[in-house]
Scaffold this motif. Structure first.
Motif, PDB file in Angstrom:
ATOM      1  N   GLU A 245      31.375 -24.291  34.410  1.00  0.00           N
ATOM      2  CA  GLU A 245      30.276 -23.341  34.291  1.00  0.00           C
ATOM      3  C   GLU A 245      29.893 -22.772  35.650  1.00  0.00           C
ATOM      4  O   GLU A 245      29.628 -21.568  35.795  1.00  0.00           O
ATOM      5  N   ALA A 249      30.015 -18.931  36.657  1.00  0.00           N
ATOM      6  CA  ALA A 249      28.846 -18.245  37.206  1.00  0.00           C
ATOM      7  C   ALA A 249      29.151 -17.628  38.559  1.00  0.00           C
ATOM      8  O   ALA A 249      28.724 -16.507  38.890  1.00  0.00           O
ATOM      9  N   GLU A 250      29.924 -18.347  39.351  1.00  0.00           N
ATOM     10  CA  GLU A 250      30.313 -17.859  40.662  1.00  0.00           C
ATOM     11  C   GLU A 250      31.182 -16.620  40.540  1.00  0.00           C
ATOM     12  O   GLU A 250      30.983 -15.618  41.270  1.00  0.00           O
ATOM     13  N   ASP A 252      31.204 -14.552  38.005  1.00  0.00           N
ATOM     14  CA  ASP A 252      30.365 -13.463  37.477  1.00  0.00           C
ATOM     15  C   ASP A 252      29.532 -12.842  38.595  1.00  0.00           C
ATOM     16  O   ASP A 252      29.379 -11.608  38.684  1.00  0.00           O
ATOM     17  N   SER A 253      28.988 -13.695  39.449  1.00  0.00           N
ATOM     18  CA  SER A 253      28.195 -13.200  40.566  1.00  0.00           C
ATOM     19  C   SER A 253      29.039 -12.341  41.494  1.00  0.00           C
ATOM     20  O   SER A 253      28.603 -11.294  42.002  1.00  0.00           O
TER      21      SER A 253
END
Length: 275
Positions: A245, A249-250, A252-253
């Motif tokens: 996850e 998230a990384e 996506d950022s």
């Protein structure tokens, strides 16, 4: 395993070596006892030979003395004494031979054996000087001579039997000594071989024991390394979803940041065009 087999072989060889050592000691003891017994038997035979020979000489002397008075034809005179050179000179000068010394021994017979026994008895009476004194005892003397012959025969038989027994005993003893020597040589050789085999097996056992200790140490190190890897794997498995996850998230950022940067650049170009 090989270590257990080596230990069992060493225990077996130890028992066999002990049995061989005990057997050799018993063999040496039996040889010593047989030698002592043979010496005692031989000494007994020598005593019997001496006593019987002396008794036979006494009987033959007595028989010859009886024959001198009762049967002169069978009498055996003593061999003539040979004079020495000095004796012959003295005889030629004096005209008579020097007196003959008494032979000594039992009743002056020259028989030295059994002197101690004979000295305990009274000396025999001197023979009568006339033939008439013996004429009445001719039959009696014949019986005495026959009895002497019987005694001599018994002594000869006893001596013959003793000689046969002595030869057989000596033969048996020599056979036993030969067989004992062969057995001792074989047992000693076997003992040496077994001691050598035991030493080799013990050295092999020590090498196997050291090898096992080294292998055990290496195995423990390997197990510790595997345990550390297993712990690391467990940690990775345990936090896989969290890390997944976080990674997503990384990503996506990063994508948003990229898009922002791309949009910022486009807006800047439009501003410049309008001005």
């Amino acid at each position: 395993n090989s270590i257990a087999t080596a230990k069992e072989a060493i225990a077996t060889m130890t028992e066999e070596i002990a049995a061989l050592e005990k057997g050799i000691k018993l063999l040496d003891k039996s040889v010593t006892e047989a030698t002592e017994q043979r010496k005692a038997e031989h000494a007994e035979y020598q005593d019997l030979l001496a006593s019987d020979t002396a008794a036979k000489q006494v009987l033959e002397f007595a028989k010859n003395r009886l024959n001198k008075f009762y049967n002169p034809k069978l009498f055996k005179a003593a061999p003539k004494r040979e004079l020495s050179a000095q004796g012959r000179i003295e005889a030629s000068i004096s005209g008579t031979e020097p007196p003959t010394a008494a032979p000594g021994g039992i009743a002056n017979t020259g028989i030295t054996a059994l002197v101690q026994l004979a000295s305990r008895r009274d000396a025999p009476d001197a023979p009568p000087e006339t033939w008439d004194a013996y004429s009445k005892k001719s039959e009696e003397s014949t019986g005495v001579i026959a009895m002497i012959d019987l005694l001599i025969k018994d002594l000869d038989k006893e001596l013959t039997e003793a000689e046969v027994e002595e030869k057989e005993a000596q033969k048996d003893y020599e056979t036993m000594m030969s067989e004992s020597a062969e057995k001792r040589t074989a047992d000693t050789k076997s003992l040496t071989q077994k001691e050598g085999a035991k030493a080799d097996t013990q050295a092999e056992l020590e090498a196997q024991t050291e090898g096992k200790a080294s292998a055990t140490k290496e195995l423990m190190a390997t197990m510790q390394y595997i345990a550390s890897l297993h712990a690391e794997c467990d940690w990775l498995v345990q936090y896989y979803d969290v890390r997944k996850e976080a990674r997503a998230a990384e990503i996506d950022s990063i994508e948003k940041a990229k898009a922002v940067l791309s949009g910022a650049d486009y807006a800047l170009v439009q501003t410049r065009a309008h001005s």
